[in-house]
Design an enzyme around this catalytic site. Structure first.
Site, PDB file in Angstrom:
ATOM      1  CG  LEU A   1      69.230  10.752  41.233  1.00 18.72           C
ATOM      2  CD1 LEU A   1      70.337   9.970  40.545  1.00 18.72           C
ATOM      3  CD2 LEU A   1      68.128   9.810  41.711  1.00 18.72           C
TER       4      LEU A   1
ATOM      5  CG  HIS B   1      67.783   8.876  45.167  1.00 14.48           C
ATOM      6  ND1 HIS B   1      67.479  10.211  45.288  1.00 14.48           N
ATOM      7  CD2 HIS B   1      66.596   8.214  45.094  1.00 14.48           C
ATOM      8  CE1 HIS B   1      66.166  10.359  45.270  1.00 14.48           C
ATOM      9  NE2 HIS B   1      65.599   9.161  45.149  1.00 14.48           N
TER      10      HIS B   1
END
Length: 285
Positions: A33, A37
């Site tokens: 991530l 995100h």
């Protein structure tokens, strides 16, 4: 934040939330991530009562076995980021949970998947549609959140939702970029330092093309040539495609510009053996 590893556990939790009239936001990811995100997770937390984030590197959307093997996987680091961002439940399934048996279903998105990513990655969107459909069924979200960097994926999922009558809202957020313009991507982790220094030229090429499109003086073909020549000047970049497309249908723009339309400038290129994609949108006056 709760971590769920089985499809049954996610379904059971979803049922409890639904019975309690809680609104569910879903953020599907393949992990590793980054801020892009987390923007989606924070937005989902603001707009819903609970948030499910899935972290699953989906094998059915990879046509290249080596690309699948090398895709970055850092679930512990991902989990540390998600709680503070507002995630209620992290869905972290094994492949066997998502595919207890080989899937034989095939999606066909017509002209939408015959261009750009669909043309260069056969079967990719079938894999995307399969796993996203499964996630929709398991989490039963009221809203699902995706990033505009994957512009064609967003269009495919929008069609999937419409064609299969999923009762949810698709929410797309703009691309988040590094300070030098490079679109944030999990694949950026694989770039060697020298290649990372080159990678921002992809956005520079899109910005060049966007400025020419905004002027509406150059033809689409001339813009195509200008962008391709810009990238060809750097031997570290191997352009796979650059496309000027209608922002709604993603079909190629040929010959003339249409006032008031949205033009999508999209590209895919290899930098140091790592495949990166990016796009920008221009609304014509």
């Amino acid at each position: 934040m709760e971590i769920l590893q089985s499809a049954a556990a996610l379904q059971a939790q979803t049922e409890i939330w639904r019975q309690n009239k809680l609104r569910i936001g879903l953020v599907p990811t393949m992990g590793a991530l980054h801020e892009g995100h987390l923007q989606l997770v924070r937005a989902a937390a603001q707009e819903n009562d609970v948030v499910v984030v899935s972290v699953f590197v989906n094998p059915t959307q990879f046509g290249n076995a080596e690309d699948f093997r090398l895709y970055p996987r850092v679930p512990e680091a991902d989990a540390e980021l998600l709680g503070p961002a507002g995630c209620t439940a992290l869905f972290l399934p094994a492949v066997e949970q998502m595919y207890p048996q080989p899937t034989v279903l095939r999606f066909d998105f017509g002209p939408l998947e015959r261009v750009m990513e669909g043309e260069h990655r056969p079967g990719h969107f079938n894999g995307v549609a399969t796993v996203v459909s499964k996630l929709f069924h398991l989490s039963r979200p009221h809203r699902a959140y995706f990033g505009q960097k994957d512009l064609q994926q967003v269009a495919v999922i929008r069609q999937l939702i419409a064609d299969l009558s999923f009762d949810l809202e698709l929410v797309a957020y703009p691309t988040i970029r590094e300070a030098d313009g490079l679109a944030m991507s999990s694949r950026n982790r694989r770039l060697a330092p020298a290649d990372r220094a080159v990678a921002p030229r992809l956005y520079e090429a899109l910005a060049l093309g966007a400025s020419l499109v905004e002027e509406q003086i150059s033809t689409p073909e001339a813009v195509q040539q200008a962008v391709e020549q810009f990238l060809a000047a750097d031997p570290a970049i191997q352009l796979e495609y650059f496309a000027l497309a209608d922002g709604r249908t993603l079909q190629p723009i040929i010959g003339t510009w249409t006032p008031g339309s949205v033009v999508a400038l999209c590209l895919a290129a290899y930098v140091g053996g790592v495949r990166l994609i990016d796009n920008v949108l221009v609304t014509l006056a």
